[in-house]
Write a protein that holds these residues in place. Sequence first.
Motif, PDB file in Angstrom:
ATOM      1  N   GLU A  56      46.845  80.034  26.898  1.00  0.00           N
ATOM      2  CA  GLU A  56      46.010  79.387  27.740  1.00  0.00           C
ATOM      3  C   GLU A  56      44.689  79.909  27.664  1.00  0.00           C
ATOM      4  O   GLU A  56      43.613  78.909  27.621  1.00  0.00           O
ATOM      5  CB  GLU A  56      46.690  79.263  28.915  1.00  0.00           C
ATOM      6  N   THR A  57      44.600  81.065  27.878  1.00  0.00           N
ATOM      7  CA  THR A  57      43.133  81.620  27.825  1.00  0.00           C
ATOM      8  C   THR A  57      42.423  81.843  26.337  1.00  0.00           C
ATOM      9  O   THR A  57      41.526  81.859  26.173  1.00  0.00           O
ATOM     10  CB  THR A  57      43.120  83.019  28.501  1.00  0.00           C
ATOM     11  N   ARG A  58      43.668  81.587  25.520  1.00  0.00           N
ATOM     12  CA  ARG A  58      43.171  81.736  23.983  1.00  0.00           C
ATOM     13  C   ARG A  58      42.427  83.077  23.767  1.00  0.00           C
ATOM     14  O   ARG A  58      41.524  83.320  22.794  1.00  0.00           O
ATOM     15  CB  ARG A  58      42.369  80.650  23.615  1.00  0.00           C
ATOM     16  N   TRP A 101      38.119  77.493  34.937  1.00  0.00           N
ATOM     17  CA  TRP A 101      38.712  76.498  34.584  1.00  0.00           C
ATOM     18  C   TRP A 101      38.174  75.259  34.846  1.00  0.00           C
ATOM     19  O   TRP A 101      38.053  74.960  36.245  1.00  0.00           O
ATOM     20  CB  TRP A 101      40.296  76.527  34.781  1.00  0.00           C
ATOM     21  N   VAL A 102      37.541  74.311  34.108  1.00  0.00           N
ATOM     22  CA  VAL A 102      37.119  73.254  34.588  1.00  0.00           C
ATOM     23  C   VAL A 102      37.566  71.924  33.967  1.00  0.00           C
ATOM     24  O   VAL A 102      37.948  71.798  32.619  1.00  0.00           O
ATOM     25  CB  VAL A 102      35.496  73.280  34.105  1.00  0.00           C
ATOM     26  N   VAL A 120      41.145  70.702  29.396  1.00  0.00           N
ATOM     27  CA  VAL A 120      40.054  71.471  30.388  1.00  0.00           C
ATOM     28  C   VAL A 120      39.365  72.369  29.489  1.00  0.00           C
ATOM     29  O   VAL A 120      39.473  72.447  28.267  1.00  0.00           O
ATOM     30  CB  VAL A 120      41.019  72.167  31.194  1.00  0.00           C
ATOM     31  N   ARG A 121      38.281  73.059  30.107  1.00  0.00           N
ATOM     32  CA  ARG A 121      37.614  73.912  29.353  1.00  0.00           C
ATOM     33  C   ARG A 121      37.480  75.283  30.245  1.00  0.00           C
ATOM     34  O   ARG A 121      37.385  75.165  31.378  1.00  0.00           O
ATOM     35  CB  ARG A 121      36.110  73.597  29.154  1.00  0.00           C
ATOM     36  N   LEU A 122      37.775  76.254  29.599  1.00  0.00           N
ATOM     37  CA  LEU A 122      37.817  77.586  30.357  1.00  0.00           C
ATOM     38  C   LEU A 122      36.494  78.516  29.973  1.00  0.00           C
ATOM     39  O   LEU A 122      36.004  78.684  28.732  1.00  0.00           O
ATOM     40  CB  LEU A 122      39.072  78.418  29.715  1.00  0.00           C
ATOM     41  N   GLU A 182      39.954  71.995  18.432  1.00  0.00           N
ATOM     42  CA  GLU A 182      38.767  73.036  18.395  1.00  0.00           C
ATOM     43  C   GLU A 182      39.337  74.247  19.234  1.00  0.00           C
ATOM     44  O   GLU A 182      40.116  74.148  20.185  1.00  0.00           O
ATOM     45  CB  GLU A 182      37.721  72.395  19.211  1.00  0.00           C
ATOM     46  N   GLY A 183      38.879  75.393  18.645  1.00  0.00           N
ATOM     47  CA  GLY A 183      39.279  76.636  19.597  1.00  0.00           C
ATOM     48  C   GLY A 183      37.979  77.394  20.033  1.00  0.00           C
ATOM     49  O   GLY A 183      36.952  76.755  20.059  1.00  0.00           O
ATOM     50  N   PRO A 184      38.264  78.676  20.535  1.00  0.00           N
ATOM     51  CA  PRO A 184      36.905  79.470  21.074  1.00  0.00           C
ATOM     52  C   PRO A 184      36.227  79.986  20.061  1.00  0.00           C
ATOM     53  O   PRO A 184      36.481  80.364  19.137  1.00  0.00           O
ATOM     54  CB  PRO A 184      37.719  80.528  21.936  1.00  0.00           C
ATOM     55  N   SER A 185      35.009  80.365  20.424  1.00  0.00           N
ATOM     56  CA  SER A 185      34.227  81.086  19.685  1.00  0.00           C
ATOM     57  C   SER A 185      34.498  82.476  20.555  1.00  0.00           C
ATOM     58  O   SER A 185      34.735  82.630  21.719  1.00  0.00           O
ATOM     59  CB  SER A 185      32.714  80.963  20.027  1.00  0.00           C
ATOM     60  N   PRO A 209      41.231  68.509  22.247  1.00  0.00           N
ATOM     61  CA  PRO A 209      40.441  68.789  23.746  1.00  0.00           C
ATOM     62  C   PRO A 209      38.654  68.719  23.173  1.00  0.00           C
ATOM     63  O   PRO A 209      38.318  69.094  22.112  1.00  0.00           O
ATOM     64  CB  PRO A 209      40.639  70.396  23.661  1.00  0.00           C
ATOM     65  N   PHE A 210      38.200  67.929  24.094  1.00  0.00           N
ATOM     66  CA  PHE A 210      36.639  67.964  24.104  1.00  0.00           C
ATOM     67  C   PHE A 210      36.223  67.223  22.794  1.00  0.00           C
ATOM     68  O   PHE A 210      35.265  67.350  22.391  1.00  0.00           O
ATOM     69  CB  PHE A 210      35.916  69.159  24.302  1.00  0.00           C
ATOM     70  N   GLN A 221      33.951  80.811  25.705  1.00  0.00           N
ATOM     71  CA  GLN A 221      34.377  79.650  26.249  1.00  0.00           C
ATOM     72  C   GLN A 221      35.109  79.065  25.426  1.00  0.00           C
ATOM     73  O   GLN A 221      35.242  79.347  24.212  1.00  0.00           O
ATOM     74  CB  GLN A 221      33.398  78.850  26.699  1.00  0.00           C
ATOM     75  N   THR A 222      36.260  78.156  25.676  1.00  0.00           N
ATOM     76  CA  THR A 222      37.139  77.349  24.959  1.00  0.00           C
ATOM     77  C   THR A 222      37.668  75.845  25.483  1.00  0.00           C
ATOM     78  O   THR A 222      37.922  76.101  26.818  1.00  0.00           O
ATOM     79  CB  THR A 222      38.183  78.372  24.824  1.00  0.00           C
ATOM     80  N   PRO A 223      37.841  74.880  24.790  1.00  0.00           N
ATOM     81  CA  PRO A 223      38.712  74.017  25.208  1.00  0.00           C
ATOM     82  C   PRO A 223      40.048  74.689  25.177  1.00  0.00           C
ATOM     83  O   PRO A 223      40.581  75.300  24.507  1.00  0.00           O
ATOM     84  CB  PRO A 223      38.463  72.845  24.051  1.00  0.00           C
ATOM     85  N   ASN A 226      36.978  87.232  25.498  1.00  0.00           N
ATOM     86  CA  ASN A 226      38.246  86.657  24.952  1.00  0.00           C
ATOM     87  C   ASN A 226      38.680  87.280  23.760  1.00  0.00           C
ATOM     88  O   ASN A 226      39.394  86.892  23.004  1.00  0.00           O
ATOM     89  CB  ASN A 226      38.021  85.192  24.717  1.00  0.00           C
TER      90      ASN A 226
END
Lengths: 142, 553
Positions: free
Chosen positions: B417-419, A46-47, A30-32, B321-324, B210-211, A18-20, B330
Amino acid sequence: MSCTLDDARQVLQPTKAQTPTYLGTSTEKVRLYFFKSEKLKIVRVWVNETGHLILVDADYPPAPPEQYFQTLGEPDAHLDVHWGSGEIPGGEHVWLQRGATIVAKPEWTKGVAHVGIFPAGLTLDDYQKSHRYMKITDEDEG
Amino acid sequence: MITEKKAAAKDGGAMQADAHGQADVLAGGGDHDAQTQTRYSGHGQIPDVAPLRDATSPTASQRAYGEVGRSGRGERDEDASATTTTTTAAATTTGANDSGGPLSDRFKGDGTLASVELDERTLKLGDTGRSVRKVQQALFDLNYGPITVNGTYDAATVACVKRFQGDHKLAKTDGELDSTTFETIERQFSSLAAYADAAHHAPPGLQHTPFKTDAKDVPVHLAETRELDDEDRAEADIVISDTRTGASGKAPAAFKPEVDGKTYGQRVEELLVEKIAKDKSRGQAIKAAHDKGKLFTMEAMESVGNAAKGQVDKVFGSFAEGPSFEAGTNLVDRFEADTEEHAQQGPKANHRDAVRRLQYLLNQHDGFAAINHMHAANPTRDREKAILERCIQNIATQHEEDVLFIISTAAANTDRETRTVSLQRHKTGKADADRKTLWKKFATMVHEYVHVLAHPNWHANRTAKGKSDQQAGNTLGEGVPELLARTVLSQVNFHDKALRKAVLGSTKDDGEVPEIDRGYDAPFAHAMSLVGVVGIHNVYAAYFLGETKLIGS
């Protein structure tokens, strides 16, 4: 579509990923979340900040473009869409009242490159601003 | 919003300049032909960062942009004449020219500072001009203050320079910028540790990432950034590309379509064909590895990716912040993903991809810059542009299959966008080579993760810039991310056992600090020059928070 993440978890197999991020032209947060399903390798959910789903999408669904046009009728809009290294002119077909979109165009895609569902009844502006995914990649020489 | 540096944290800055340990940055060759690369020997240590300063509210702007420095000011051949009686004559431009002279990238192209470095003059109280502004910005970025970036070598500037001279135990401590003092300032930026330190200062805009839920509805806090004026914006626009002309008042050089019996187009096509052959050969090794199953597992790549994320988060985690990463969702294998994608695409998409790739290759290639220099070519001018488009179309058509293959064997890419990151995972099976490969992938993932953290406004800006000037777009699109990535790499403790385990996995660990080759030297250099004009805090705010007006957009 006023579904939440929990609804998605009922029908799809969650993963850890998941990722912001951002979606569309908006800079709203948003969060994916990445899910798996039987027929599609990866399903993206996507939320928005209130926890509601704003887009559920996947790449390369098995059904051909004709099936979408037959089922959904004439799209409300045909958009130029950035997909990969550049644009596909008129490559995205959007059914605003049905809350659906596909990316497909002869000579550019073999079949459907992308399918997405979003809350039905959006204006085109709202769709592009807050619900639209475009595939844009950045390179690294390594 | 203009801020003044408070004096309080100065000592921390001085300690950091020594405490970090310098990453040994050497220009060197590598497996990217004709591209200069920078090699890290990984000696950076995890720094003791300065304590956060009080950043409750930005100070009022005190910029008094004097009229004085305007006369005789050339954008590149800077004349730092002042109005007081202590004014020196206009700076000579010995050793200074548009190609940069002896200066580091941050100050490249500044004639006056080149003269200072060559011991031909100093900068001192009363001097004015853009060179003074750059020095002030440098001191600001090194956490010296209070200082206002106003282009006037005022008492505050003298005080900061004095303090800098004392901190570095220089023989001269009178606050005048001589060659030794300036060189010492330059050296502080060579390891990029100063930029990592700057990232830890009162991180701006935490609220808008983000967040980051700890601050809602709080205005973006942009302490330590500064507003740009028209001349700042103009200079920022110049330094991000070699194609900018006219700002110095000189007429652009006339294009030479033919030199030594060969045309511009012929040279460009030859360069591309040569590059394709080389990259194809390199790519065959990747394909062979896939055919033989000589691949790192995706789980191993996931570990490398998350190790890279951890290192980036240490430096820039307060900004965004980015993804794990999770293998197969991903984080995917690039060769497999791109091969499948090309199979799923129609002929027009594949041709477009080939064209784009050739454009990209040219932008990254030092040979292209050399050809442009030889022919006095400006790729943004209509005539040269038309030639280039024709060349690229020709080569894309003739070599499309090879170019698509090269795309699928390129190092990595990231979906904005999906990173999602696509990464190669081939290996040789030989411990020495595989260790090197894994460290290289680690550095690649640092770069890719940095890409992921960019604000959408940054992307929009670099795309817009790139439409009229691909090199400018490349500076913003790759040079700045590479600057940020190298800043992170400068802070990595390569002796850390947990990190080594995460990166090397089951590959035998020899305990050595790796040497990592990075590319993107040309756009990186332009990015450093941009920082020299607008300051590192402005670049951070633009990149992570979307405040692109702070870099002149």
